[in-house]
Design a protein around this motif. Structure first.
Motif, short mmCIF file in Angstrom:
data_model
loop_
_atom_site.label_atom_id
_atom_site.label_comp_id
_atom_site.label_asym_id
_atom_site.label_seq_id
_atom_site.Cartn_x
_atom_site.Cartn_y
_atom_site.Cartn_z
N SER A 1 -68.66 33.06 -15.67
CA SER A 1 -68.60 31.61 -15.60
C SER A 1 -67.61 31.09 -16.65
N ASN B 1 -78.18 39.25 -14.61
CA ASN B 1 -77.30 38.64 -13.62
C ASN B 1 -77.82 38.81 -12.19
N VAL C 1 -77.42 27.85 -16.00
CA VAL C 1 -76.31 27.83 -16.97
C VAL C 1 -76.60 28.80 -18.10
N GLY D 1 -75.93 32.36 -17.03
CA GLY D 1 -74.49 32.61 -17.00
C GLY D 1 -73.93 32.85 -18.38
N THR D 2 -74.40 32.06 -19.35
CA THR D 2 -73.95 32.22 -20.74
C THR D 2 -74.41 33.56 -21.30
N THR E 1 -72.29 36.38 -19.86
CA THR E 1 -70.98 36.40 -20.51
C THR E 1 -71.08 36.99 -21.91
#
Length: 577
Positions: free
Chosen positions: A400, A452, A459, A462-463, A466
């Motif tokens: 993201s 995942n 959100v 996704g963070t 990452t």
């Protein structure tokens, strides 16, 4: 990576090994280097110039993230996608009418459309889309028959969009990256032989000149096949120079600074990866990006006359006079003087070196039991580190956020890992700082994969994905850097460049497989990440039986290396050097 030499042990190989003879009065360059200066101001200048070599390596190896970027795509739908004929029909409404929607992936199909006869639609009318909603068996799905439409909001043109490498041609993109890394594997062969046979400085110059010319040529590729071939050849030049650079900077640096100097070769690779991100921000057509970024090696080519050849390599080749002259030049520019007494002592303490006309081949490495076992283990470690490294690097587009920012972050976490690892290498040793990052990185990959694929998309998720990907990249890059130093330290001068090229063969195999490993996500989204995590854990524990090179002098001969592998002390250890 010497495939042709590994294939068989001929009678000529045996005859050549029988010519290995001790050379009287050999020079202990480690001792001389301590008098020149472990890292004097002149050596710093030489290292900084050599550091320009890995920059194009990082640039071109990470460039596919941008030049081969795959944007969102769907079937081309002429004449309905002609805004002149159908001015009120938006792309989203058109997809809603003609493209199947998948509830499981929550997106429109990229390779199928409904089998409406679109050409029978009258301008401005949608009378050909009937029945609607689609009713089976009257309306069924069919493959895209008029090519594809791409979302060009991020890039005007990429290799994928120019040659339509999606759907049934998507494997060609992965094959392109794999072929590139086969070229890198070939570069290990070229680099090892070139560096050992002709010298470190000529080898680096020829490699960078090749990268410059081929990189520019690649931007003018008239066909997809020519693009693949040029990238393949360029990869060989990239890896040849990169490998020789690592050996060169470590050979002209004393033990005190060798770790820092060697690891910073990897830092310059990361600099190249950041630079290509900046080029990508500026140039949104892959041909422009490829053309302008290809001039990066030019600076090294211009500065090559400032470099001096490695005295350690010259001594290993029997070119003692030239090696002494260069050593004395280095000492003078560092503000020191090499007296005749220093040379006499260096000769007296020199380990017996083995020499012959030409260079020691791969066969010699595999006929020595302990060196063979170490080589096989190093090949496996290189394989895993590279597979995970490029697997995470080429996955940056799935994270993201901004592609450019994420790629820069993926690159910047590498030197952060080095900052952590550099002091630890000389405190706890090489083995511990290979084991720990591989262990942590493997766990991070597994956590990222699990979250995942099995957590509810938010959100925060996704963070977290990452963040775990960045941690995994930082750890594997750290292990990568240590492994580069460690590999050089585990081999003697007479085979160092050749053996390094051989072990890095595992790295190139890992890199070649990485694109296809990522394609396994089409079968099950969690497969790729699980493979990365599990292999990292296996590599971590298998690294523990390698010998420790902390505070050990650079090996010079095959016999000295075998004694070191058996745990016997060298003459320098016994004298407390």
């Amino acid at each position: 990576m010497m495939h042709s030499e590994c294939s068989s042990a001929s009678s000529e190989d045996i005859d050549e090994r029988s010519k290995l003879l001790p050379r009287e009065g050999s020079i202990n360059f480690n001792f001389v280097l301590s008098k020149i200066g472990n890292l004097g101001r002149f050596q710093v200048c030489l290292v900084l110039v050599a550091y320009l070599v890995p920059v194009p390596a990082g640039l071109h190896m990470i460039a596919p993230v941008f030049v081969e970027y795959t944007p969102d795509s769907w079937c081309a739908l002429p004449p309905l996608d002609n805004r002149t004929l159908f001015p009120n029909l938006t792309a989203e409404h058109l997809k809603e009418l003609v493209i199947p929607f998948s509830n499981s992936t929550n997106e429109y199909d990229k390779c199928q459309r409904y089998n409406y006869s679109l050409t029978s639609c009258n301008p401005g009318k949608l009378d050909c889309i009937s029945p609607y909603p689609p009713v089976s068996p009257l309306v069924t799905s069919m493959p895209c028959d008029e090519g594809h439409t791409f979302n060009n909001s991020l890039f005007n043109k990429t290799v994928v969009t120019e040659w339509g490498l999606v759907c049934d041609k998507a494997t060609l993109k992965s094959a392109t990256d794999s072929i590139f890394f086969v070229g890198v594997l070939l570069g290990g062969v070229i680099g090892g032989s070139l560096g050992d046979r002709f010298g470190r400085v000529p080898g680096m110059f020829m490699s960078q000149l090749g990268v410059l010319v081929l990189g520019i040529g690649c931007s003018f590729s008239p066909t997809f096949a020519s693009y693949v071939v040029i990238r393949f050849v360029m990869a060989a030049f990239i890896q040849a120079g990169y490998l020789i650079c690592i050996v060169y900077v470590m050979e002209i640096t004393g033990p005190k600074w060798r770790t820092l100097v060697g690891i910073n070769v990897q830092t310059m690779f990361a600099v190249g990866a950041v630079i290509v991100s900046l080029f990508g921000m500026r140039f949104r057509d892959w041909r422009d990006l490829q053309f302008y970024s290809s001039f990066v090696p030019a600076l090294f080519c211009l500065l090559t006359p400032l470099l001096l050849e490695s005295p350690m390599w010259l001594f290993s080749k029997g070119e003692d006079e030239r090696a002494k002259n260069i050593s004395e030049t280095m000492a003078q520019r560092n503000g020191h003087l090499l007296s005749p007494d220093i040379w006499r002592e260096a000769t007296q303490t020199g380990a017996t070196q083995e020499t012959k006309a030409g260079s020691v081949g791969v066969v010699e490495i595999f006929t020595r039991v302990r060196m063979r076992k170490i080589t096989i283990e190093l090949i496996f470690l290189w394989f895993v580190c590279t597979l995970v490294y490029y697997g995470l690097s080429y996955s940056v587009g799935t994270l993201s956020g901004s592609l450019f920012v994420n790629n820069i972050l993926m690159s910047l976490v590498e030197p952060i890992g080095y900052v952590i690892i550099i002091p630890l290498m000389d405190r706890v040793g090489r083995k511990a700082v290979i084991f720990s990052p591989l262990l942590i990185g493997g766990v991070a990959c597994l956590i990222s994969t699990f979250v995942n694929n099995f957590a509810k998309p938010t959100v925060g998720v996704g963070t977290l994905v990452t963040a775990m990907s960045l941690i995994g990249k930082m750890c594997v890059a750290g292990a990568f850097a240590v492994l580069a130093n460690y590999t050089v330290e585990l081999y003697p001068t007479v085979v160092r460049s050749t053996a390094s090229g051989l072990t890095i063969m595992g790295a190139r195999l890992g890199a070649a497989i990485a694109p296809f490993t990522l394609e396994l996500r089409v079968i099950e989204p969690w497969i790729s990440g699980t493979i990365f995590g599990i292999l990292s854990l296996i590599a971590a524990f298998s690294s523990l039986w390698l010998p420790e090179t902390l505070n050990k002098p650079m090996l010079t001969s095959l016999d000295e290396a075998e004694r070191f592998y058996r745990g016997e002390k060298s003459e320098e250890d016994e004298k407390g050097c």
